[in-house]
Design an enzyme around this catalytic site. Structure first.
Site, PDB file in Angstrom:
ATOM      1  N   GLU A 136      40.661  32.900  47.171  1.00  0.00           N
ATOM      2  CA  GLU A 136      39.527  31.990  46.992  1.00  0.00           C
ATOM      3  C   GLU A 136      39.460  31.483  45.557  1.00  0.00           C
ATOM      4  O   GLU A 136      39.206  30.290  45.330  1.00  0.00           O
ATOM      5  CB  GLU A 136      38.224  32.682  47.395  1.00  0.00           C
ATOM      6  N   ASP A 167      42.756  13.117  41.565  1.00  0.00           N
ATOM      7  CA  ASP A 167      42.334  12.041  42.454  1.00  0.00           C
ATOM      8  C   ASP A 167      41.388  11.062  41.758  1.00  0.00           C
ATOM      9  O   ASP A 167      41.518   9.851  41.905  1.00  0.00           O
ATOM     10  CB  ASP A 167      41.658  12.607  43.699  1.00  0.00           C
ATOM     11  N   CYS A 227      44.623  34.264  56.127  1.00  0.00           N
ATOM     12  CA  CYS A 227      43.642  34.651  55.118  1.00  0.00           C
ATOM     13  C   CYS A 227      42.317  34.927  55.821  1.00  0.00           C
ATOM     14  O   CYS A 227      41.868  34.134  56.645  1.00  0.00           O
ATOM     15  CB  CYS A 227      43.499  33.515  54.106  1.00  0.00           C
TER      16      CYS A 227
END
Length: 145
Positions: free
Chosen positions: A101, A115, A63
Site C-alpha cells: 500500500e 500526468d 494482495c
C-alpha cells in the site's frame, strides 16, 4: 495462490515508501508557483496517492485487501533534483503487512504528477521507488540502509 493469513496474530503495522520524479527546472517552478494548467499538482497527487493505497488489493494480484488505519503522503519540491520527493506512510492493525500500500501510494502520486505535467515536460522520470521502513508482524522491523 493467496497466502492464508487467518492464523497470524493481529498487530500494528506500519510501512513507509519513497520515490522521486525528476523534471525540467521550469516544470518544477510551475508546480511550485501553482501555474500548471491542470491545477494544484501536489494536492491532486497527494489525494491520488491516498486513493491508490486504498485500491492496492484491486491492482496487485494476490494482495490482501486491508482496512487501512492511516495513509499520508509528503510531497517535497527539491531544486537539487530538480523534482519532487514523495514519501508515503501507511498504517494498519491487521494480520498482514502494508508495504504494498505504501509503495502503491508513492507510485500513484508520481504517476499523477507526470500526468498533470506531461503537456509541458515529457522527459520526467519516475525513479527510486522503494520501501524504507516496515514494522509490525513476525518479521519485525526493517529499515533500509
Amino acid at each position: 495462490h493467496m497466502v492464508n493469513v487467518g492464523e497470524k496474530p493481529i498487530t500494528n503495522r506500519r510501512a513507509i515508501a519513497c520515490g522521486e520524479i525528476t523534471m525540467q527546472p521550469e516544470t518544477l517552478a510551475m508546480i511550485s508557483d501553482g501555474t500548471t494548467e491542470k491545477g494544484d499538482v501536489l494536492q491532486v497527487a497527494r489525494l491520488a496517492g491516498i486513493m491508490g493505497a486504498k485500491q492496492t488489493a484491486a491492482l496487485i494480484p494476490l494482495c490482501h485487501p486491508l482496512g487501512l488505519d492511516y495513509v499520508a503522503l509528503d510531497l517535497v519540491t527539491d531544486t537539487s533534483l530538480p523534482g519532487i520527493r514523495i514519501t508515503a506512510t501507511c498504517t494498519v492493525t491487521g494480520r498482514t503487512g502494508i508495504e504494498m500500500e505504501a509503495m502503491t501510494a508513492t507510485t500513484v502520486a508520481a504517476l499523477t504528477i507526470y500526468d498533470m505535467c506531461k503537456a509541458v515536460d515529457r522527459q520526467m522520470v519516475i525513479t527510486n521507488i522503494r520501501l524504507t521502513h516496515k514494522s509490525g508482524g513476525k518479521s519485525g522491523v526493517f529499515n533500509a540502509s
